[in-house]
Design a protein around this motif. Structure first.
Motif: not given
Length: 153
Positions: A2-7, A74-76
């Motif tokens: 995922s490109d929407d990684r947690h900070p 990551t939500g992966d």
């Protein structure tokens, strides 16, 4: 991935690397002479370090998908990535093993060894980087040759 990684993703990777390096240094596994003693069946402390790491990893790989469902930062989804056992894996493993046996250090421990002041480990790190570069160069040449031979772009 995922490109929407947690900070917190990258800082946690850094902290994990620091903890890993500290653990290697604390357990004396960042000292090539300790590893070489293990490889010569003179000191079996590395077996306990490896078993401890394998046990924690095994439990985590078993429980994380069941308890979390997805990777928290990551939500992966958790999934197995199987790679076939082929000639490249066999040759790469043999080269890694010979390098480990000659230098008494593997890549992760080499950085930890540098961190505890073992400057001569730079020779092993140079060899690792040179080997990785040559492998990439060789693989690119083979892939380019195969593409040219098939006429594909």
């Amino acid at each position: 991935m995922s490109d929407d990684r947690h900070p917190a993703f990258m800082p946690l990777i850094l902290v994990g690397g620091l903890v890993f390096g500290f653990g290697l240094a604390y357990s004396q596994m960042a000292r090539p002479e300790v590893v070489l003693d293990f490889l010569q069946f003179e000191d079996f402390g590395l077996v306990f370090v490896m078993f401890g790491g394998a046990a924690v990893t095994g439990v985590t790989f078993f429980l994380a998908p069941r308890l979390l469902g997805r990777a928290p930062l990551t939500g992966d989804t958790f999934e197995r990535r199987l790679k076939s056992f082929d000639r490249n894996v066999l040759i790469g493993g043999a080269i890694f093993g010979v390098g480990w046996g000659l230098s008494g250090i593997c890549p992760g421990a080499a950085y930890a060894s540098l961190g505890i002041g073992n400057v001569t480990i730079l020779w092993a790190l140079t060899g690792m980087f040179l080997g990785a570069y040559l492998q990439g160069y060789w693989r690119t040449r083979i892939e380019t040759r195969d593409i040219t031979a098939t006429g594909a772009d």
